[in-house]
Design an enzyme around this catalytic site. Sequence first.
Site, PDB file in Angstrom:
ATOM      1  N   LYS A 170      -1.889   0.253 -14.317  1.00 24.14           N
ATOM      2  CA  LYS A 170      -1.939  -1.354 -13.779  1.00 24.14           C
ATOM      3  C   LYS A 170      -2.074  -1.684 -12.617  1.00 24.14           C
ATOM      4  O   LYS A 170      -2.792  -2.244 -11.931  1.00 24.14           O
ATOM      5  CB  LYS A 170      -0.537  -1.849 -14.461  1.00 24.14           C
ATOM      6  CG  LYS A 170      -0.511  -3.331 -14.496  1.00 24.14           C
ATOM      7  CD  LYS A 170       0.801  -3.593 -15.141  1.00 24.14           C
ATOM      8  CE  LYS A 170       0.816  -3.529 -16.772  1.00 24.14           C
ATOM      9  NZ  LYS A 170       2.314  -3.838 -17.213  1.00 24.14           N
TER      10      LYS A 170
ATOM     11  N   ARG B  94       6.879  -5.125 -13.515  1.00 24.01           N
ATOM     12  CA  ARG B  94       6.138  -4.502 -14.479  1.00 24.01           C
ATOM     13  C   ARG B  94       5.920  -3.166 -14.553  1.00 24.01           C
ATOM     14  O   ARG B  94       5.758  -2.357 -13.669  1.00 24.01           O
ATOM     15  CB  ARG B  94       4.747  -5.144 -14.452  1.00 24.01           C
ATOM     16  CG  ARG B  94       4.513  -6.614 -13.858  1.00 24.01           C
ATOM     17  CD  ARG B  94       3.334  -6.989 -13.580  1.00 24.01           C
ATOM     18  NE  ARG B  94       2.339  -7.175 -14.796  1.00 24.01           N
ATOM     19  CZ  ARG B  94       1.007  -7.151 -14.617  1.00 24.01           C
ATOM     20  NH1 ARG B  94       0.508  -7.556 -13.466  1.00 24.01           N
ATOM     21  NH2 ARG B  94       0.367  -7.286 -15.730  1.00 24.01           N
TER      22      ARG B  94
ATOM     23  N   GLY C 146       2.722  -2.278 -24.690  1.00 17.63           N
ATOM     24  CA  GLY C 146       3.725  -2.794 -25.076  1.00 17.63           C
ATOM     25  C   GLY C 146       4.923  -2.035 -25.271  1.00 17.63           C
ATOM     26  O   GLY C 146       5.868  -2.258 -25.830  1.00 17.63           O
TER      27      GLY C 146
ATOM     28  N   MET D  35       6.491  -0.063 -22.884  1.00 19.55           N
ATOM     29  CA  MET D  35       7.533  -0.079 -21.943  1.00 19.55           C
ATOM     30  C   MET D  35       7.859  -1.636 -21.352  1.00 19.55           C
ATOM     31  O   MET D  35       7.338  -2.574 -22.069  1.00 19.55           O
ATOM     32  CB  MET D  35       7.294   0.620 -20.681  1.00 19.55           C
ATOM     33  CG  MET D  35       7.024   2.051 -21.000  1.00 19.55           C
ATOM     34  SD  MET D  35       6.541   3.218 -19.636  1.00 19.55           S
ATOM     35  CE  MET D  35       4.960   2.498 -19.356  1.00 19.55           C
TER      36      MET D  35
ATOM     37  N   ARG E 269      -8.362  -3.576 -17.175  1.00 15.45           N
ATOM     38  CA  ARG E 269      -8.241  -1.949 -17.454  1.00 15.45           C
ATOM     39  C   ARG E 269      -9.509  -1.596 -18.416  1.00 15.45           C
ATOM     40  O   ARG E 269     -10.100  -2.753 -19.237  1.00 15.45           O
ATOM     41  CB  ARG E 269      -7.052  -1.512 -18.327  1.00 15.45           C
ATOM     42  CG  ARG E 269      -6.882  -2.199 -19.839  1.00 15.45           C
ATOM     43  CD  ARG E 269      -5.479  -1.763 -20.459  1.00 15.45           C
ATOM     44  NE  ARG E 269      -5.179  -2.985 -21.216  1.00 15.45           N
ATOM     45  CZ  ARG E 269      -3.905  -3.139 -21.659  1.00 15.45           C
ATOM     46  NH1 ARG E 269      -2.670  -2.523 -20.915  1.00 15.45           N
ATOM     47  NH2 ARG E 269      -3.630  -4.123 -22.353  1.00 15.45           N
TER      48      ARG E 269
ATOM     49  N   HIS F   3      -6.515  22.527 -47.552  1.00 15.79           N
ATOM     50  CA  HIS F   3      -7.882  22.567 -48.409  1.00 15.79           C
ATOM     51  C   HIS F   3      -8.496  21.281 -48.865  1.00 15.79           C
ATOM     52  O   HIS F   3      -9.654  21.106 -48.351  1.00 15.79           O
ATOM     53  CB  HIS F   3      -7.679  23.373 -49.729  1.00 15.79           C
ATOM     54  CG  HIS F   3      -8.889  23.570 -50.467  1.00 15.79           C
ATOM     55  ND1 HIS F   3      -9.256  22.868 -51.530  1.00 15.79           N
ATOM     56  CD2 HIS F   3      -9.709  24.537 -50.229  1.00 15.79           C
ATOM     57  CE1 HIS F   3     -10.439  23.426 -51.850  1.00 15.79           C
ATOM     58  NE2 HIS F   3     -10.612  24.350 -51.146  1.00 15.79           N
TER      59      HIS F   3
ATOM     60  N   TYR G 269     -23.775  29.258 -29.488  1.00 13.18           N
ATOM     61  CA  TYR G 269     -23.785  28.138 -30.555  1.00 13.18           C
ATOM     62  C   TYR G 269     -22.244  27.679 -31.061  1.00 13.18           C
ATOM     63  O   TYR G 269     -21.851  28.877 -31.146  1.00 13.18           O
ATOM     64  CB  TYR G 269     -25.002  28.365 -31.478  1.00 13.18           C
ATOM     65  CG  TYR G 269     -24.696  29.242 -32.465  1.00 13.18           C
ATOM     66  CD1 TYR G 269     -23.924  29.092 -33.703  1.00 13.18           C
ATOM     67  CD2 TYR G 269     -25.217  30.592 -32.369  1.00 13.18           C
ATOM     68  CE1 TYR G 269     -23.433  29.932 -34.499  1.00 13.18           C
ATOM     69  CE2 TYR G 269     -24.978  31.651 -33.024  1.00 13.18           C
ATOM     70  CZ  TYR G 269     -23.831  31.180 -34.355  1.00 13.18           C
ATOM     71  OH  TYR G 269     -23.828  32.341 -35.182  1.00 13.18           O
TER      72      TYR G 269
HETATM   73  P1  ADP Z   1       2.222  -5.345 -20.718  1.00 11.80           P
HETATM   74  O1  ADP Z   1       2.030  -3.815 -20.210  1.00 11.80           O
HETATM   75  O2  ADP Z   1       3.238  -5.115 -21.909  1.00 11.80           O
HETATM   76  O3  ADP Z   1       1.129  -6.132 -21.069  1.00 11.80           O
HETATM   77  P2  ADP Z   1       2.743  -6.671 -18.363  1.00 11.80           P
HETATM   78  O4  ADP Z   1       3.115  -6.052 -17.133  1.00 11.80           O
HETATM   79  O5  ADP Z   1       1.058  -6.604 -18.035  1.00 11.80           O
HETATM   80  O6  ADP Z   1       3.259  -6.052 -19.729  1.00 11.80           O
HETATM   81  O7  ADP Z   1       3.140  -8.379 -18.372  1.00 11.80           O
HETATM   82  C1  ADP Z   1       2.763  -8.979 -19.475  1.00 11.80           C
HETATM   83  C2  ADP Z   1       2.339 -10.410 -19.108  1.00 11.80           C
HETATM   84  O8  ADP Z   1       3.352 -10.828 -18.311  1.00 11.80           O
HETATM   85  C3  ADP Z   1       0.956 -10.430 -18.295  1.00 11.80           C
HETATM   86  O9  ADP Z   1       0.007 -10.158 -19.249  1.00 11.80           O
HETATM   87  C4  ADP Z   1       1.191 -11.595 -17.577  1.00 11.80           C
HETATM   88  O10 ADP Z   1       0.548 -12.759 -18.481  1.00 11.80           O
HETATM   89  C5  ADP Z   1       2.510 -11.994 -17.420  1.00 11.80           C
HETATM   90  N1  ADP Z   1       2.910 -11.708 -16.143  1.00 11.80           N
HETATM   91  C6  ADP Z   1       3.092 -10.289 -15.600  1.00 11.80           C
HETATM   92  N2  ADP Z   1       3.462 -10.432 -14.311  1.00 11.80           N
HETATM   93  C7  ADP Z   1       3.193 -11.702 -13.927  1.00 11.80           C
HETATM   94  C8  ADP Z   1       2.987 -12.449 -12.570  1.00 11.80           C
HETATM   95  N3  ADP Z   1       3.031 -12.030 -11.430  1.00 11.80           N
HETATM   96  N4  ADP Z   1       2.896 -13.812 -12.736  1.00 11.80           N
HETATM   97  C9  ADP Z   1       2.605 -14.402 -13.864  1.00 11.80           C
HETATM   98  N5  ADP Z   1       2.524 -13.846 -14.975  1.00 11.80           N
HETATM   99  C10 ADP Z   1       2.761 -12.593 -14.919  1.00 11.80           C
HETATM  100 MG    MG Z   2      -0.476  -6.232 -19.827  1.00 11.77          MG
END
Ligand code: ADP
Ligand code: MG
Length: 908
Positions: free
Chosen positions: A26, A96, A105, A107, A348, A469, A881
């Site tokens: 990320k 995040r 999802g 963490m 990603r 098997h 091979y």
């Molecule tokens: P996951 O890895 O579970 O997808 P994220 O860190 O991507 O978790 O966060 C999930 C969602 O939270 C993101 O897709 C986004 O929509 C929202 N989010 C995260 N950071 C921000 C931010 N700085 N501003 C607005 N929305 C955010």
């Molecule tokens: Mg995300």
Amino acid sequence: MGQYVFYFGDGHAEGNAKMKNILGGKGAGLAEMTNIGIPVPPGFTISTEVCTYFYAHEKSYPPELKRDVEHNLARVEKSVGRKFGDATRPLLVSVRSGARASMPGMMDTILNLGLNDQSVRALAKSANDRFAYDSYRRFIQMYSDVVLGIEREKFEHELFAMRDRAGVKTDAEIPARDLCALVETYKSIVRKEIGKDFPQDVNDQLWGAIGAVFGSWNNQRAITYRRLNRIPDDWGTAVNVQSMVFGNMGDDSATGVAFTRNPATGERRFFGEYLPNAQGEDVVAGIRTPLPISKAQAAGGEKSLEETMPGVYAQLEDVYKKLENHYRDMQDIEFTIESGKLYLLQTRTGKRTGFAAVKIACDMVDEGLIKPRDAVERVEANQIIQLLAPVFDGQEKQKALKGDRLLGRGLPAGPGAAAGRVAFNADHAVAMAKDGPVILVRVETSPEDIAGMHSAAGILTTRGGLTSHAAVVARGMGRPCIVGAGSLRVDYSRGELRAEGHEPLEEGDWLSIDGTSGEVIAGQLKTRPSEVIQVLLEGTMKPEDSEVFRNFDRLLKWADEIRTLGVRTNADTPKDARVARLFGAEGIGLCRTEHMFFAEERILRVREMILARDEEGRRKSLSELLPFQRGDFEGIFRELAGTPVTIRLLDPPLHEFLPQTEGQISTVARDMGWGVAELRAKVNQLHEMNPMLGHRGCRLGITYPEIYEMQVRAIFEAACDVKKQGIAVHPEVMIPLVGTLRELQITTETARRVAQQVIKERGVEVPVVVGTMIEIPRAALIADKLAEVAEFFSFGTNDLTQMTFGYSRDDAGSFLPAYVEKKILPKDPFESIDQEGVGQLVRLGTERGRSTNKNLKVGVCGEHGGDPDSIRFFRTCNLDYVSCSPYRVPVARLAAAQAELEFQEYEG
Ligand code: ADP
Ligand code: MG
Ligand code: MG
């Protein structure tokens, strides 16, 4: 230690896409997007090295971290013109998680951090009340869940109650006043649960969140996910602190996720969903049903983003194209729109099915985005198996699952879908298959079941693992297969398949199995053969009508141009040989002759041969078997015209062919004209305590030379006869289970003598090539001596693994899974070669062999020959091979090319 914190914002980032290891996926994506001018809210990434430090130092941080975080927070404040914890212009952030490999999802992430009783009023003043209190209640709920450990449900319960009281359907409709009251309720929940007030100090909030995100690396979900996906525990997660943008600011705000192409089919079309007036977690949580982003996608007249916000949509299209061009791969993105302005929050490389992987790779070559070698590199070799498997009709399957027809689940051992009538034994399966598809249902299978497995459309066992098997044979045959469906009971005596809470199924009842996902479903679900099979094997479809086939074919041809490792197949019948050839095999690396003995008219003669009172009796039965073997070999030589065919002389312990039950003994006694007691005594006499280490392989050829003589005769008579018809033949005789030089010398002399005799009799020249399997550790150690006699080696890595570890392959299922779980072994060594030990014998055996015979050809013919990781290793051993089952030939071709690219890169 180097830098711990990396800033991104204002068109410039300290990190980039290549720094995934320390920034996490990320963080690296946010940095890269910032650098290429895509709008990303500014922020900073705390590196994965801090996570490692955290766990190595009793959950504490490097001393300089506090200062680094403060410094970077100040840069963010400056960039957005707000201050963290400020009473009038507060900066809010998200905290995040983000590891090197995507763990969707698994963490935690916290949004709207920096809100407290004071800053929420400032936020309300600068925007509106509803939005401010909506953000605050979200923050309290998330923070309480992730940091304070208070269950989500406690808050959600109040939210739903509030929705009902307000008489509205969605959260977005709850009026500001009610949200304000909800915040007070939430705070009282916190007080009650932890005996303290919700933290009002924003710095406490921030460090609490950072600690919780690092802590989430070791929550149970994440640990399990890592184990299943083989992600090392010591990688750690990064933490991203990023200024918030708000998708919940009103109707001109929204949040969404999208794929730049369809991840299921690969279709080149922007594809995604969004929610107006919402924050990120709402889309994933499935609380509200999201809307389609494009008009093309909006089927039921829903309001697409393209329609409601055409300007932003156009911007989003520009961004996704820019990202695809930049990454030159399909991206999975997360975005938020705040008051009509677009921000990207994540990008990603998107996960995809095998179908999508192949199509996207080929399309991108056509679009000039990537080169054929990139296409070869990025399709996961194992995934192309999906293109061969029959499939269930998706809607029908959903209907069945909803209709309570799911009987149970097992391990998905052979991908694909099959529906058929239940048969509880192999003979019944063969008979019933004449009238339609059959699912062979067994507790487990054994070699006598081969014919039944072959005639079945699918195989289900209640016991056994992925190398049992049933699993190995089914994969080899390309049959959909589920093993180890432990919640189901097969009762042979009553002829029932039982599942808790369902009527028992009897023989002849319909059953459907999905070998790709492991579901066992009552009744008949419709399937269709894959397009690749229709074009290649059945000839019922033309290449020009199947894009799937054309892409499959193109990709594999590119792979063939790259690879240096040959790909052969393990095949025992002309039919399998044909399949393998159509899949691109360049010969047979292992033709097992014993399977040929199991057919109905032959097994009796085999038994007579084994039970014969003397050599004369044995020779008589053998001479009756000879025409059968010759016939099989003729068929195979014809199928594989011009390519080498390695034939292994008889290998298994003889007792495998003997009658076992009283019923079988009395039938065989009658057929052979023996007394039952006499036969039983003979069977008992041949019984071995440990047959895998007993009288088998070349030990048979030495004690009963007439067996090998007959087989070699059959091989060369067939070879001469086929050659006479103008077809090139290259038989290679392979001696199994050699452990000493003398064994190889004696059996090789026999083979050469008989071969020359036949050649003289028939008056046709056929090359005589004799080699050996290396499957006993001792053989690998004396490979230099063996190579002076043998013209080729073939590593039988199944037995070699079994004997090097001292694990019986058929019994290892009871402890291997625990070994893998406890990390005593990184993976099941029967699935993927143990490079450290068994692999060392392969490398050393090859080197020693070539030291005395530089023309020695070396291959591998165990299950590992079709495993991509093993193939990568074999390439580094300079093997000539690999040989694998017919349906894995395409996987091996692709994996061999990938191994080559990796090898070249490594060698510079
Ligand atoms: P996951 O890895 O579970 O997808 P994220 O860190 O991507 O978790 O966060 C999930 C969602 O939270 C993101 O897709 C986004 O929509 C929202 N989010 C995260 N950071 C921000 C931010 N700085 N501003 C607005 N929305 C955010
Ligand atoms: Mg995300
Ligand atoms: Mg063997």
